[in-house]
Write an enzyme that holds these catalytic residues in place. Sequence first.
Site, PDB file in Angstrom:
ATOM      1  N   ASN A  47       0.819  -1.213   0.000  1.00  0.00           N
ATOM      2  CA  ASN A  47       0.000   0.000   0.000  1.00  0.00           C
ATOM      3  C   ASN A  47       0.858   1.272   0.000  1.00  0.00           C
ATOM      4  OD1 ASN A  47      -2.389  -1.492   0.116  1.00  0.00           O
ATOM      5  ND2 ASN A  47      -2.362  -1.565   2.343  1.00  0.00           N
ATOM      6  N   HIS A 133     -14.676  -1.570   5.391  1.00  0.00           N
ATOM      7  CA  HIS A 133     -13.577  -2.276   6.027  1.00  0.00           C
ATOM      8  C   HIS A 133     -14.023  -3.091   7.236  1.00  0.00           C
ATOM      9  CE1 HIS A 133      -9.701  -2.744   8.199  1.00  0.00           C
ATOM     10  NE2 HIS A 133      -9.217  -2.805   6.966  1.00  0.00           N
ATOM     11  N   GLU A 175     -16.374   4.321   2.332  1.00  0.00           N
ATOM     12  CA  GLU A 175     -14.951   4.555   2.120  1.00  0.00           C
ATOM     13  C   GLU A 175     -14.752   5.438   0.894  1.00  0.00           C
ATOM     14  OE1 GLU A 175     -12.311   1.178   2.433  1.00  0.00           O
ATOM     15  OE2 GLU A 175     -13.844   0.004   3.463  1.00  0.00           O
ATOM     16  N   SER A 179     -10.644  -0.974  -0.563  1.00  0.00           N
ATOM     17  CA  SER A 179      -9.310  -1.566  -0.550  1.00  0.00           C
ATOM     18  C   SER A 179      -9.159  -2.811  -1.396  1.00  0.00           C
ATOM     19  CB  SER A 179      -8.896  -1.882   0.890  1.00  0.00           C
ATOM     20  OG  SER A 179      -9.797  -2.813   1.479  1.00  0.00           O
ATOM     21  N   ASP A 204     -14.090   6.851   5.429  1.00  0.00           N
ATOM     22  CA  ASP A 204     -12.749   6.314   5.668  1.00  0.00           C
ATOM     23  C   ASP A 204     -11.996   6.420   4.347  1.00  0.00           C
ATOM     24  OD1 ASP A 204     -10.474   4.792   5.949  1.00  0.00           O
ATOM     25  OD2 ASP A 204     -11.450   3.090   6.902  1.00  0.00           O
ATOM     26  N   HIS A 207      -7.258   4.810   1.577  1.00  0.00           N
ATOM     27  CA  HIS A 207      -6.566   4.536   0.318  1.00  0.00           C
ATOM     28  C   HIS A 207      -6.675   5.688  -0.682  1.00  0.00           C
ATOM     29  CE1 HIS A 207      -5.747   0.294   1.299  1.00  0.00           C
ATOM     30  NE2 HIS A 207      -6.881   0.369   1.965  1.00  0.00           N
ATOM     31  N   LYS A 236      -0.460   3.990   4.345  1.00  0.00           N
ATOM     32  CA  LYS A 236      -0.587   3.691   2.916  1.00  0.00           C
ATOM     33  C   LYS A 236       0.287   4.678   2.129  1.00  0.00           C
ATOM     34  CE  LYS A 236      -4.142   1.200   4.487  1.00  0.00           C
ATOM     35  NZ  LYS A 236      -4.481   1.082   5.927  1.00  0.00           N
TER      36      LYS A 236
END
Length: 382
Positions: A47, A133, A175, A179, A204, A207, A236
């Site tokens: 990541n 997540h 998110e 991910s 969130d 990423h 990340k």
Amino acid sequence: MSWQQRIENTLYQRQQQGLLRRRLAVTVSAPASLTKGEQHFTHFSSNDYLGLSHHPAVIEAWCKGAQQWGTGAGASGHVTGYSPCHQQLEQILAEWLGFPRAILFSSGFAANQALIFALAESSDTLIADKLMHASLQEAAALSPARYRRFPHNSLEGLTRQLRATETVNRLVITEGVFSMDGDQAPLAAISERCREHQAWLMVDDAHGIGVIGEEGRGNCAQQQVKPDILVVTFGKALGVSGAAILCSDAVADYLEQSARHLIYSTAIPAAQAAAVLASINIVRYQPEHREKLNQNIGHFRTQCTQQGIMLTDSLTAIQPVIIGDNHRALAVAQTLQSAGHWIQAIRPPTVPVGSARLRITLSAAHSTQQIDRLVEALHHAL
């Protein structure tokens, strides 16, 4: 069934289903390089999207910080673990991302759970994307609040859930970049639905931060969305470790009183905070790292298309190749590793049953030649 029998039975079943997981001791000597024993690989499972984990300025900041403040914080931030360096990092995060306050946590997992457990009560409703997540799924399921989910990125499904709940407090959770699929949430439309139904929005963006939007401010900034609560992580694209919750003054004060993951955990080392500060400075003022990452993403997708390799619609650094069967995904990953490309098979329960995949992640540290060799190996392995 005894604990021993239950444990042995579970391990046997996972082995038979191709779901057994093993940790492997490896050495990451550079963002795009990995060594296991005597074998050397090009690293396509990290990541570390911008390659900042090995950036000289980030390493130097950590080393100088350790010399000045030591290697550990020594206590919770509520005791003596909160230094001027921690305070500066919170202030820079708030200014960079456009929020009144930022609160530091040891990890994204801890930040997500701390927020849900502190905020949600039995009279509240949590409405979440089905693919959010595991830290959020677990916290939502264990919280006293009502827990509702909507199909992945479905505005229609979200709207149905908002209309079906009448509690005063509703928190919509999603998110920025997912991910395992690498796709982005339609945050602008989700935010509009939240406003229409007077619900709070939590995003969130683990990423997305550092790699998306102007100055790497993430998916929310790119879509011109200001969520009520934003979670970002430092492990990340920022190449370090830790996380933060961005929020209002009132929510920050409330978390300082109620977030058990904050109150009862040793703070991250001040040296770590110094390294994150150095990384943020690079992200904000050296856009060439993001530009190189985007070039690599485009090149990978173009080469895969030319080779007939099926990809998802992801335009981010996360480029999954869906295999389906668990055993075949493991076999393809092993074939790629034998060719010198470090890629792991991702299987249930991390992803839905029947969608085992190769989770290929690209970095600004990859060369065009490394990507070309990977695509060629993929073409033969598939």
